[in-house]
Design an enzyme around this catalytic site. Structure first.
Site, PDB file in Angstrom:
ATOM      1  N   TYR A 153     -51.430  11.007   5.486  1.00  0.00           N
ATOM      2  CA  TYR A 153     -50.524  10.531   4.450  1.00  0.00           C
ATOM      3  C   TYR A 153     -51.190   9.506   3.523  1.00  0.00           C
ATOM      4  O   TYR A 153     -51.233   9.733   2.311  1.00  0.00           O
ATOM      5  CB  TYR A 153     -49.235   9.969   5.066  1.00  0.00           C
ATOM      6  CG  TYR A 153     -48.324   9.360   4.029  1.00  0.00           C
ATOM      7  CD1 TYR A 153     -48.209   7.977   3.890  1.00  0.00           C
ATOM      8  CD2 TYR A 153     -47.611  10.181   3.148  1.00  0.00           C
ATOM      9  CE1 TYR A 153     -47.399   7.428   2.909  1.00  0.00           C
ATOM     10  CE2 TYR A 153     -46.790   9.625   2.170  1.00  0.00           C
ATOM     11  CZ  TYR A 153     -46.702   8.247   2.056  1.00  0.00           C
ATOM     12  OH  TYR A 153     -45.905   7.702   1.072  1.00  0.00           O
ATOM     13  N   LYS A 157     -52.119   9.946  -0.513  1.00  0.00           N
ATOM     14  CA  LYS A 157     -51.594   9.077  -1.580  1.00  0.00           C
ATOM     15  C   LYS A 157     -52.733   8.425  -2.359  1.00  0.00           C
ATOM     16  O   LYS A 157     -52.649   8.269  -3.580  1.00  0.00           O
ATOM     17  CB  LYS A 157     -50.663   8.018  -0.983  1.00  0.00           C
ATOM     18  CG  LYS A 157     -49.407   8.548  -0.339  1.00  0.00           C
ATOM     19  CD  LYS A 157     -48.529   9.349  -1.301  1.00  0.00           C
ATOM     20  CE  LYS A 157     -47.859   8.511  -2.348  1.00  0.00           C
ATOM     21  NZ  LYS A 157     -46.941   9.285  -3.212  1.00  0.00           N
TER      22      LYS A 157
HETATM   23  N1  LIG Z   1     -39.972   5.692   1.518  1.00  0.00           N
HETATM   24  C1  LIG Z   1     -40.839   4.691   1.352  1.00  0.00           C
HETATM   25  O1  LIG Z   1     -40.757   3.651   2.043  1.00  0.00           O
HETATM   26  C2  LIG Z   1     -41.928   4.817   0.342  1.00  0.00           C
HETATM   27  C3  LIG Z   1     -42.110   5.983  -0.406  1.00  0.00           C
HETATM   28  N2  LIG Z   1     -43.136   6.041  -1.328  1.00  0.00           N
HETATM   29  C4  LIG Z   1     -43.341   7.234  -2.158  1.00  0.00           C
HETATM   30  O2  LIG Z   1     -42.144   7.464  -2.893  1.00  0.00           O
HETATM   31  C5  LIG Z   1     -41.981   8.865  -3.139  1.00  0.00           C
HETATM   32  C6  LIG Z   1     -40.590   9.279  -2.713  1.00  0.00           C
HETATM   33  O3  LIG Z   1     -40.479   8.955  -1.360  1.00  0.00           O
HETATM   34  P1  LIG Z   1     -39.070   9.117  -0.606  1.00  0.00           P
HETATM   35  O4  LIG Z   1     -37.978   9.189  -1.609  1.00  0.00           O
HETATM   36  O5  LIG Z   1     -39.008   8.089   0.464  1.00  0.00           O
HETATM   37  O6  LIG Z   1     -39.260  10.547   0.098  1.00  0.00           O
HETATM   38  P2  LIG Z   1     -38.230  11.744   0.251  1.00  0.00           P
HETATM   39  O7  LIG Z   1     -38.808  12.658   1.269  1.00  0.00           O
HETATM   40  O8  LIG Z   1     -36.843  11.226   0.453  1.00  0.00           O
HETATM   41  O9  LIG Z   1     -38.265  12.445  -1.188  1.00  0.00           O
HETATM   42  C7  LIG Z   1     -39.338  13.262  -1.558  1.00  0.00           C
HETATM   43  C8  LIG Z   1     -38.766  14.373  -2.436  1.00  0.00           C
HETATM   44  O10 LIG Z   1     -39.836  15.248  -2.795  1.00  0.00           O
HETATM   45  C9  LIG Z   1     -39.395  16.576  -2.610  1.00  0.00           C
HETATM   46  N3  LIG Z   1     -40.523  17.460  -2.303  1.00  0.00           N
HETATM   47  C10 LIG Z   1     -41.263  17.480  -1.183  1.00  0.00           C
HETATM   48  N4  LIG Z   1     -42.161  18.474  -1.247  1.00  0.00           N
HETATM   49  C11 LIG Z   1     -41.984  19.095  -2.449  1.00  0.00           C
HETATM   50  C12 LIG Z   1     -42.594  20.184  -3.099  1.00  0.00           C
HETATM   51  N5  LIG Z   1     -43.582  20.875  -2.519  1.00  0.00           N
HETATM   52  N6  LIG Z   1     -42.142  20.543  -4.326  1.00  0.00           N
HETATM   53  C13 LIG Z   1     -41.131  19.867  -4.915  1.00  0.00           C
HETATM   54  N7  LIG Z   1     -40.497  18.821  -4.348  1.00  0.00           N
HETATM   55  C14 LIG Z   1     -40.934  18.445  -3.125  1.00  0.00           C
HETATM   56  C15 LIG Z   1     -38.434  16.518  -1.427  1.00  0.00           C
HETATM   57  O11 LIG Z   1     -37.570  17.647  -1.422  1.00  0.00           O
HETATM   58  C16 LIG Z   1     -37.717  15.212  -1.687  1.00  0.00           C
HETATM   59  O12 LIG Z   1     -36.570  15.402  -2.477  1.00  0.00           O
HETATM   60  C17 LIG Z   1     -43.092   9.562  -2.362  1.00  0.00           C
HETATM   61  O13 LIG Z   1     -44.122   9.940  -3.255  1.00  0.00           O
HETATM   62  C18 LIG Z   1     -43.598   8.509  -1.385  1.00  0.00           C
HETATM   63  O14 LIG Z   1     -44.962   8.690  -1.088  1.00  0.00           O
HETATM   64  C19 LIG Z   1     -43.969   4.969  -1.529  1.00  0.00           C
HETATM   65  C20 LIG Z   1     -43.823   3.819  -0.800  1.00  0.00           C
HETATM   66  C21 LIG Z   1     -42.801   3.650   0.185  1.00  0.00           C
HETATM   67  C1  LIG Z   2     -41.447   2.102  17.062  1.00  0.00           C
HETATM   68  C2  LIG Z   2     -41.747   0.726  16.531  1.00  0.00           C
HETATM   69  C3  LIG Z   2     -43.232   0.420  16.628  1.00  0.00           C
HETATM   70  C4  LIG Z   2     -41.235   0.591  15.110  1.00  0.00           C
HETATM   71  O1  LIG Z   2     -41.314  -0.747  14.703  1.00  0.00           O
HETATM   72  C5  LIG Z   2     -42.021   1.512  14.162  1.00  0.00           C
HETATM   73  C6  LIG Z   2     -41.651   1.273  12.709  1.00  0.00           C
HETATM   74  C7  LIG Z   2     -42.308   2.341  11.807  1.00  0.00           C
HETATM   75  C8  LIG Z   2     -41.530   3.658  11.921  1.00  0.00           C
HETATM   76  C9  LIG Z   2     -42.372   1.816  10.353  1.00  0.00           C
HETATM   77  C10 LIG Z   2     -43.149   0.485  10.281  1.00  0.00           C
HETATM   78  C11 LIG Z   2     -43.813   0.425   8.909  1.00  0.00           C
HETATM   79  C12 LIG Z   2     -43.263   1.664   8.188  1.00  0.00           C
HETATM   80  C13 LIG Z   2     -44.083   2.212   7.016  1.00  0.00           C
HETATM   81  C14 LIG Z   2     -44.298   1.156   5.918  1.00  0.00           C
HETATM   82  O2  LIG Z   2     -43.046   0.706   5.421  1.00  0.00           O
HETATM   83  C15 LIG Z   2     -45.141   1.723   4.787  1.00  0.00           C
HETATM   84  C16 LIG Z   2     -44.737   3.095   4.319  1.00  0.00           C
HETATM   85  C17 LIG Z   2     -45.056   3.464   3.038  1.00  0.00           C
HETATM   86  C18 LIG Z   2     -44.819   4.790   2.549  1.00  0.00           C
HETATM   87  O3  LIG Z   2     -45.340   5.182   1.498  1.00  0.00           O
HETATM   88  C19 LIG Z   2     -44.029   5.749   3.351  1.00  0.00           C
HETATM   89  C20 LIG Z   2     -43.342   5.125   4.544  1.00  0.00           C
HETATM   90  C21 LIG Z   2     -44.215   4.095   5.291  1.00  0.00           C
HETATM   91  C22 LIG Z   2     -45.415   4.819   5.883  1.00  0.00           C
HETATM   92  C23 LIG Z   2     -43.325   3.435   6.408  1.00  0.00           C
HETATM   93  C24 LIG Z   2     -42.976   4.471   7.488  1.00  0.00           C
HETATM   94  C25 LIG Z   2     -42.263   3.847   8.721  1.00  0.00           C
HETATM   95  C26 LIG Z   2     -43.087   2.695   9.309  1.00  0.00           C
HETATM   96  C27 LIG Z   2     -44.404   3.191   9.857  1.00  0.00           C
END
Ligand SMILES: NC(=O)C1=CN([C@@H]2O[C@H](COP(=O)(O)OP(=O)(O)OC[C@H]3O[C@@H](n4cnc5c(N)ncnc54)[C@H](O)[C@@H]3O)[C@@H](O)[C@H]2O)C=CC1
Ligand SMILES: CC(C)[C@@H](O)CC[C@@H](C)[C@H]1CC[C@H]2[C@@H]3[C@H](O)CC4=CC(=O)CC[C@]4(C)[C@H]3CC[C@]12C
Length: 363
Positions: A153, A157
């Site tokens: 992952y 990214k």
């Molecule tokens: N959730 C988090 O804590 C963080 C997320 N991000 C980034 O933010 C973005 C969105 O993340 P989330 O909303 O949490 O994930 P999510 O899984 O909820 O949303 C991702 C979306 O992309 C779509 N998708 C996946 N594969 C696809 C494909 N082949 N074609 C078209 N659409 C596709 C999914 O259907 C979904 O709607 C991602 O790029 C992720 O890397 C960055 C930092 C933290």
């Molecule tokens: C089981 C315990 C050890 C528990 O504390 C594990 C938590 C773990 C699931 C999360 C801890 C940190 C998170 C990640 C972090 O917020 C950074 C992220 C950035 C992204 O782009 C996608 C999500 C994630 C990797 C996020 C995922 C969940 C954790 C690993």
């Protein structure tokens, strides 16, 4: 910038939905919004009655022709699509195909069809925590840090972000330069956060208790999903006027959410919903957690032919949770006037209400 047609690959995801709603609520020049996603949500139907033309397109970012068809004619693309998998649900190849090749397809679609502005949702994970477990304490976009990754992952990214930044300045159809920008959210929380829902259900199964696994001293930066969405809308709005300053730049997504351990931060929302975190320090020694995480990884591998076993605890999630990663920056404020739209108190209240809604819907 005149009338705006925006494209949003990934617009049905956790972050994507908030970006879509924020665009419709706070971008007055928006005339058309195209939401491109592998899985279209039923909530999209309610958006089609407003003044903005909302088009939902079911498609796959790994299919270049589908992306090009969706992007053609748009003014700006906000690319939030991605496979956010650190639990071993998807293969490394699939993660790469979606996150890297899919992003390359979005870039090429902008170049071929003449879309001049591209905003990419990157991640803090592009920076760290690295495989050596080095802490990143109150760092910013210029803080030196050895970004070394092995997990699919963060590798995907980092590659995708580099593609986006290197594409800045390429000539698009019509001869104008492509202007790109990457946003790096830290751990996003808020309405729709699946992992928070998982923790809540895990706590209910354990009699209203969660057991501390990570020292409270290990701080993890978190940011409210509404503020991340707001930053995306602001960048999409300002990129044209400030292309020379913002083009090819990365910005951490940040707000006033407090620095806490991942577990203590989650309890800000889960405690008001009746859960409690047992232990002022980890109940198990770290070596035992490492063993249990490795056992989970082995079980996942053994069971894969029969079923998907993907628990929260695995070697990668344990390492990330156990390494301090916090940001302190104002680059977004300096470059395009970003200020969080939602206070910490508002972000917390909204998230608690959502978890309580999860509670009532699961009873
Ligand atoms: N959730 C988090 O804590 C963080 C997320 N991000 C980034 O933010 C973005 C969105 O993340 P989330 O909303 O949490 O994930 P999510 O899984 O909820 O949303 C991702 C979306 O992309 C779509 N998708 C996946 N594969 C696809 C494909 N082949 N074609 C078209 N659409 C596709 C999914 O259907 C979904 O709607 C991602 O790029 C992720 O890397 C960055 C930092 C933290
Ligand atoms: C089981 C315990 C050890 C528990 O504390 C594990 C938590 C773990 C699931 C999360 C801890 C940190 C998170 C990640 C972090 O917020 C950074 C992220 C950035 C992204 O782009 C996608 C999500 C994630 C990797 C996020 C995922 C969940 C954790 C690993």
């Amino acid at each position: 910038m005149g009338q705006v047609a925006a494209g949003n690959p990934g617009g049905c995801g956790f972050l994507g939905e908030h970006v879509v709603r924020m665009l419709l609520q706070r971008e007055p020049r928006l005339c058309e919004l195209r939401i491109f996603d592998l899985h279209l949500g039923p909530w999209l139907d309610e958006l089609k009655t407003g003044p903005v033309r909302v088009t939902a397109i079911q498609g796959d970012v790994t299919q270049a022709h589908e992306v090009a068809a969706a992007v053609a004619g748009t003014h700006v693309v906000i690319h939030t699509a991605g496979l956010v998998d650190v639990f071993g649900k998807a293969s490394p190849e699939t993660i790469h195909e979606v996150n890297v090749q899919g992003t390359q397809n979005v870039i090429e679609a902008c170049v071929q069809t003449g879309t001049q502005f591209l905003v990419y949702t990157s991640s803090m994970e592009v920076v760290g925590p690295n495989v050596k477990g080095h802490p990143f304490y109150r760092g910013n976009e210029d803080t030196p840090y050895e970004a070394v990754h092995r997990h699919p992952y963060p590798c995907s990214k980092a590659l995708a972000e580099r593609l986006v930044l290197e594409a800045n300045g390429r000539k698009v159809r019509g001869g104008l330069p492509l202007v790109t920008c990457a946003l790096r959210p830290t751990g996003i929380y808020g309405e729709g956060h699946q992992i928070m829902r998982d923790f809540y259900h895990q706590g209910l199964r354990l009699g209203g208790r969660l057991f501390r696994a990570i020292p409270a001293s290990v701080e993890h930066g978190r940011v409210y999903v509404g503020n991340v969405a707001w930053m995306h809308v602001l960048v999409a709005r300002e990129l044209e006027q400030r292309a020379a300053l913002m083009g090819g730049q990365v910005y951490f997504c940040y707000d006033k959410s407090p620095y806490k351990s991942y577990e203590d931060f989650n309890m800000e929302f889960l405690r008001p919903c009746g859960l409690r975190l047992v232990g002022t320090r980890p109940l198990l020694p770290y070596w035992l957690l490492v063993f249990l995480a490795a056992l989970n990884a082995l079980l996942q591998w053994l069971l894969r032919p029969l079923l998907l076993y993907a628990p929260l605890l695995n070697p990668y999630t344990l390492a990330v949770a156990n390494t301090t990663f916090t940001v302190s920056t104002n680059k977004a404020q300096r470059h395009f006037g970003y200020e969080p739209l939602f206070s910490w108190e508002d972000s917390r209240t909204r998230t608690i209400r959502w978890v309580q809604g999860v509670e009532s819907s699961s009873q």
